[in-house]
Design a protein around this motif. Structure first.
Motif, PDB file in Angstrom:
ATOM      1  N   THR A 237     -18.180   1.833  16.820  1.00 27.96           N
ATOM      2  CA  THR A 237     -18.668   2.112  18.173  1.00 27.96           C
ATOM      3  C   THR A 237     -17.652   2.902  18.990  1.00 27.96           C
ATOM      4  OG1 THR A 237     -17.804   0.210  19.408  1.00 27.96           O
ATOM      5  CG2 THR A 237     -19.779  -0.152  18.069  1.00 27.96           C
ATOM      6  N   ALA A 238     -18.169   3.588  20.007  1.00 30.31           N
ATOM      7  CA  ALA A 238     -17.318   4.397  20.880  1.00 30.31           C
ATOM      8  C   ALA A 238     -16.302   3.535  21.625  1.00 30.31           C
ATOM      9  CB  ALA A 238     -18.194   5.174  21.867  1.00 30.31           C
ATOM     10  N   ASN A 239     -16.720   2.388  22.099  1.00 24.10           N
ATOM     11  CA  ASN A 239     -15.803   1.537  22.857  1.00 24.10           C
ATOM     12  C   ASN A 239     -14.717   0.928  21.979  1.00 24.10           C
ATOM     13  OD1 ASN A 239     -16.606   1.841  25.519  1.00 24.10           O
ATOM     14  ND2 ASN A 239     -18.216   0.295  25.364  1.00 24.10           N
ATOM     15  N   SER A 240     -15.000   0.728  20.694  1.00 26.15           N
ATOM     16  CA  SER A 240     -13.949   0.259  19.787  1.00 26.15           C
ATOM     17  C   SER A 240     -12.828   1.284  19.706  1.00 26.15           C
ATOM     18  CB  SER A 240     -14.529  -0.001  18.393  1.00 26.15           C
ATOM     19  OG  SER A 240     -15.361  -1.136  18.382  1.00 26.15           O
ATOM     20  N   VAL A 241     -13.193   2.557  19.679  1.00 27.57           N
ATOM     21  CA  VAL A 241     -12.181   3.620  19.659  1.00 27.57           C
ATOM     22  C   VAL A 241     -11.307   3.533  20.911  1.00 27.57           C
ATOM     23  CG1 VAL A 241     -11.789   6.115  19.614  1.00 27.57           C
ATOM     24  CG2 VAL A 241     -13.676   5.136  18.291  1.00 27.57           C
ATOM     25  N   LYS A 242     -11.925   3.335  22.074  1.00 23.09           N
ATOM     26  CA  LYS A 242     -11.173   3.245  23.328  1.00 23.09           C
ATOM     27  C   LYS A 242     -10.248   2.029  23.334  1.00 23.09           C
ATOM     28  CE  LYS A 242     -14.759   5.499  26.135  1.00 23.09           C
ATOM     29  NZ  LYS A 242     -15.745   5.314  27.234  1.00 23.09           N
ATOM     30  N   LEU A 243     -10.759   0.901  22.871  1.00 27.40           N
ATOM     31  CA  LEU A 243      -9.954  -0.323  22.852  1.00 27.40           C
ATOM     32  C   LEU A 243      -8.723  -0.160  21.974  1.00 27.40           C
ATOM     33  CD1 LEU A 243     -12.887  -2.897  22.562  1.00 27.40           C
ATOM     34  CD2 LEU A 243     -11.286  -2.734  24.493  1.00 27.40           C
ATOM     35  N   ILE A 244      -8.900   0.442  20.808  1.00 23.28           N
ATOM     36  CA  ILE A 244      -7.776   0.617  19.886  1.00 23.28           C
ATOM     37  C   ILE A 244      -6.808   1.671  20.417  1.00 23.28           C
ATOM     38  CG2 ILE A 244      -7.172   1.404  17.557  1.00 23.28           C
ATOM     39  CD1 ILE A 244      -9.841   0.004  16.668  1.00 23.28           C
ATOM     40  N   ALA A 245      -7.330   2.697  21.054  1.00 21.08           N
ATOM     41  CA  ALA A 245      -6.445   3.698  21.661  1.00 21.08           C
ATOM     42  C   ALA A 245      -5.543   3.053  22.708  1.00 21.08           C
ATOM     43  CB  ALA A 245      -7.280   4.813  22.294  1.00 21.08           C
ATOM     44  N   ASN A 246      -6.098   2.192  23.547  1.00 22.26           N
ATOM     45  CA  ASN A 246      -5.300   1.506  24.562  1.00 22.26           C
ATOM     46  C   ASN A 246      -4.262   0.581  23.932  1.00 22.26           C
ATOM     47  OD1 ASN A 246      -6.647   2.737  26.699  1.00 22.26           O
ATOM     48  ND2 ASN A 246      -8.190   1.118  26.848  1.00 22.26           N
ATOM     49  N   ALA A 247      -4.648  -0.087  22.846  1.00 19.18           N
ATOM     50  CA  ALA A 247      -3.707  -0.981  22.160  1.00 19.18           C
ATOM     51  C   ALA A 247      -2.538  -0.196  21.573  1.00 19.18           C
ATOM     52  CB  ALA A 247      -4.440  -1.756  21.061  1.00 19.18           C
ATOM     53  N   LYS A 248      -2.807   0.977  21.048  1.00 16.58           N
ATOM     54  CA  LYS A 248      -1.738   1.806  20.493  1.00 16.58           C
ATOM     55  C   LYS A 248      -0.799   2.289  21.587  1.00 16.58           C
ATOM     56  CE  LYS A 248      -3.876   3.298  16.188  1.00 16.58           C
ATOM     57  NZ  LYS A 248      -4.169   4.417  15.288  1.00 16.58           N
ATOM     58  N   LYS A 249      -1.351   2.596  22.763  1.00 19.61           N
ATOM     59  CA  LYS A 249      -0.503   3.007  23.886  1.00 19.61           C
ATOM     60  C   LYS A 249       0.447   1.892  24.292  1.00 19.61           C
ATOM     61  CE  LYS A 249      -3.777   6.347  25.828  1.00 19.61           C
ATOM     62  NZ  LYS A 249      -4.750   6.614  26.937  1.00 19.61           N
ATOM     63  N   LYS A 250       0.025   0.650  24.091  1.00 18.37           N
ATOM     64  CA  LYS A 250       0.888  -0.498  24.400  1.00 18.37           C
ATOM     65  C   LYS A 250       1.957  -0.720  23.328  1.00 18.37           C
ATOM     66  CE  LYS A 250      -2.579  -3.290  26.872  1.00 18.37           C
ATOM     67  NZ  LYS A 250      -3.334  -4.568  26.835  1.00 18.37           N
ATOM     68  N   GLY A 251       1.833  -0.025  22.193  1.00 14.67           N
ATOM     69  CA  GLY A 251       2.807  -0.175  21.127  1.00 14.67           C
ATOM     70  C   GLY A 251       2.476  -1.244  20.111  1.00 14.67           C
ATOM     71  N   LEU A 252       1.232  -1.750  20.123  1.00 11.37           N
ATOM     72  CA  LEU A 252       0.850  -2.763  19.134  1.00 11.37           C
ATOM     73  C   LEU A 252       0.783  -2.147  17.740  1.00 11.37           C
ATOM     74  CD1 LEU A 252      -1.989  -4.728  20.985  1.00 11.37           C
ATOM     75  CD2 LEU A 252       0.486  -5.053  21.072  1.00 11.37           C
ATOM     76  N   ASP A 253       1.116  -2.957  16.740  1.00 13.38           N
ATOM     77  CA  ASP A 253       1.094  -2.498  15.348  1.00 13.38           C
ATOM     78  C   ASP A 253      -0.323  -2.656  14.808  1.00 13.38           C
ATOM     79  OD1 ASP A 253       1.625  -1.720  12.780  1.00 13.38           O
ATOM     80  OD2 ASP A 253       3.357  -3.046  12.513  1.00 13.38           O
ATOM     81  N   ILE A 254      -1.182  -1.722  15.179  1.00 11.77           N
ATOM     82  CA  ILE A 254      -2.606  -1.795  14.851  1.00 11.77           C
ATOM     83  C   ILE A 254      -3.031  -0.512  14.150  1.00 11.77           C
ATOM     84  CG2 ILE A 254      -3.111  -0.974  17.197  1.00 11.77           C
ATOM     85  CD1 ILE A 254      -5.434  -3.193  15.101  1.00 11.77           C
ATOM     86  N   SER A 255      -3.860  -0.647  13.137  1.00 12.71           N
ATOM     87  CA  SER A 255      -4.481   0.509  12.479  1.00 12.71           C
ATOM     88  C   SER A 255      -5.966   0.206  12.311  1.00 12.71           C
ATOM     89  CB  SER A 255      -3.834   0.787  11.119  1.00 12.71           C
ATOM     90  OG  SER A 255      -3.951  -0.341  10.262  1.00 12.71           O
ATOM     91  N   CYS A 256      -6.738   1.261  12.070  1.00 14.61           N
ATOM     92  CA  CYS A 256      -8.171   1.067  11.859  1.00 14.61           C
ATOM     93  C   CYS A 256      -8.706   2.187  10.975  1.00 14.61           C
ATOM     94  CB  CYS A 256      -8.932   1.039  13.179  1.00 14.61           C
ATOM     95  SG  CYS A 256      -8.904   2.601  14.083  1.00 14.61           S
ATOM     96  N   SER A 257      -9.897   1.963  10.451  1.00 15.96           N
ATOM     97  CA  SER A 257     -10.545   2.965   9.602  1.00 15.96           C
ATOM     98  C   SER A 257     -11.998   3.100  10.021  1.00 15.96           C
ATOM     99  CB  SER A 257     -10.464   2.553   8.123  1.00 15.96           C
ATOM    100  OG  SER A 257     -11.231   1.385   7.881  1.00 15.96           O
ATOM    101  N   VAL A 258     -12.640   4.145   9.496  1.00 19.77           N
ATOM    102  CA  VAL A 258     -14.070   4.337   9.707  1.00 19.77           C
ATOM    103  C   VAL A 258     -14.691   4.721   8.368  1.00 19.77           C
ATOM    104  CG1 VAL A 258     -13.794   6.776  10.363  1.00 19.77           C
ATOM    105  CG2 VAL A 258     -15.826   5.519  11.095  1.00 19.77           C
TER     106      VAL A 258
END
Length: 417
Positions: A237-258
């Motif tokens: 979903t589009a909002n999942s992309v936004k949520l993960i983008a914000n988490a990366k800006k915070k410096g969280l060690d997060i990755s995702c795939s599609v």
């Protein structure tokens, strides 16, 4: 094995001296011996001089399912590895959706033994919880030592947030990577397709975007609290992309795939009730599809996957409500991605991601191990049953026009074509 590639166009954005140059490449005993404008063929080598031959570093897929053990009628490990190789993949992660579910070190050892000595490297994922029931953590440390590269309850949410918290804290002791599937089961309920105009028109129970986004939000809050490494597979979903983008800006060690099919198809493809289009997460709206592609181009989404899931015909040739989720995707991955993104971006996406799972990335230069994919990026053709080498034939890409032909791979001193 000694191989000479003649007039191969190299697609390797990381190596600017070779990128998009035509070169002969001599490979001896599995090592790139020489790269030059012209190389005379040694007497003891196999010469490959295919039409419009292109070569890149070997491709990687982070979400592949077979069937063995327990569901060999879907796909065996041997045939699955052959399919991966002839589809251009030198490295794959194998999902823990077999019977028994791999939740102990001995299960991981069995899979690695069945897959060894092949041209395509197979890296098993271990189950995060015992029997993937979401109740008690599995033997994570022991499975890591046995060769599991990450931990995942395949296509199942982690219902207990405290369990995810404990998993992220515990896995930090051995640099473990935790997967969390982005779907809240209670919000999903009995839904099977994207909730929207199409589901209403077809009379099919819908899965709202909220089911994914609520789970993603929860998991990111927990990750921010605990630290550790989290991977969210196959967002949609589009909002999942936004949520993960914000988490990366915070410096969280997060990755995702599609999944590639979520970049190509939408819920509008469901109108014929073809069960090959029944997948999890579901095909979403056009706006979601566009947002996912933008997320890839912006680097928010880390990598793509075929999300290859063989399902035998008895579980697909039934009423839509009763059909099992899943589509195969290895054979169609490059041809569809090449159409969406263009050659250079497609190759960049297909060759990245190994380091996230502790796998060394290959290097394209003399003296390095040959880990290469051979292909023609320009050939256009309609994908049909003859193109499917998988035992199961449940592809939503059937009758789609794809761009690109795979010749095979060179890896582990083997040629698979």
């Amino acid at each position: 094995m000694n191989i000479l590639l003649k007039s191969a166009k190299i697609v390797c954005p990381e190596n600017k001296a070779l990128h998009l140059k035509k070169r002969d490449i001599l490979i001896q005993k599995g090592v790139i011996e020489k790269i030059a404008v012209s190389i005379d063929s040694p007497s003891n080598s196999k010469t490959i001089n295919y039409k419009n031959l292109h070569v890149s570093l070997g491709w990687f897929d982070s979400s592949v399912s077979f069937g063995e053990p327990g569901f060999e009628e879907r796909e065996t490990i041997d045939n699955g590895i052959h399919v991966a190789g002839t589809s251009g993949f030198t490295d794959i992660l194998l999902n823990p959706n077999t019977n028994p579910i791999p939740d102990t070190s001995s299960d991981i050892v069995f899979i690695k033994e069945r897959a060894k000595a092949n041209s395509t490297n197979l890296y098993p994922l271990g189950s995060l919880t015992k029997k993937s029931e979401g109740k008690e953590l599995a033997e994570l440390f022991d499975m890591k030592n046995a060769g599991a590269v990450a931990f995942y309850d395949f296509k199942k949410q982690i219902p207990n947030p405290n369990l995810l918290k404990i998993a992220l804290l515990y896995a930090q002791n051995f640099d473990g990577l935790v997967f969390s599937f982005p779907q809240d089961g209670q919000i999903k309920g009995k839904g099977m397709v994207h909730e929207g105009e199409v589901s209403t028109k077809l009379g099919l129970k819908g899965i709202p975007d909220l089911a994914e986004e609520l789970q993603v939000s929860r998991d990111l809050f927990i990750l921010e609290y605990t630290g550790g490494k989290l991977h969210i597979p196959t967002i949609s979903t589009a909002n999942s992309v936004k949520l993960i983008a914000n988490a990366k800006k915070k410096g969280l060690d997060i990755s995702c795939s599609v999944a590639i099919h979520n970049l190509v198809f939408t819920d509008e493809n469901l109108e014929e009730f073809d069960t090959n289009y029944k997948v999890s997460p579901p095909l979403r709206s056009k706006s979601d599809c566009k947002a996912l592609i933008k997320g890839l181009k912006d680097g928010v989404i880390d990598f793509v996957t075929s999300d290859h899931i063989p399902i035998d015909i008895e579980e697909k040739r039934v009423e839509f409500d009763n059909a099992t989720n899943g589509t195969i995707g290895l054979e169609s991955a490059f041809g569809s991605l090449n159409q969406i993104c263009g050659l250079e971006m497609a190759i960049s996406l297909l060759t990245k991601g190994r380091e996230r799972f502790g796998i060394a990335s290959p290097v394209f230069k003399e003296g390095e191990k040959a880990c290469l994919t051979l292909f023609d990026p320009d050939l256009e053709a309609v994908f049909n049953l003859d193109d499917i080498k998988s035992t199961s034939k449940n592809s939503m890409f059937l009758e789609s026009k794809l761009k690109g032909k795979i010749y095979g791979i060179i890896n582990n001193n083997q040629l698979s074509i």
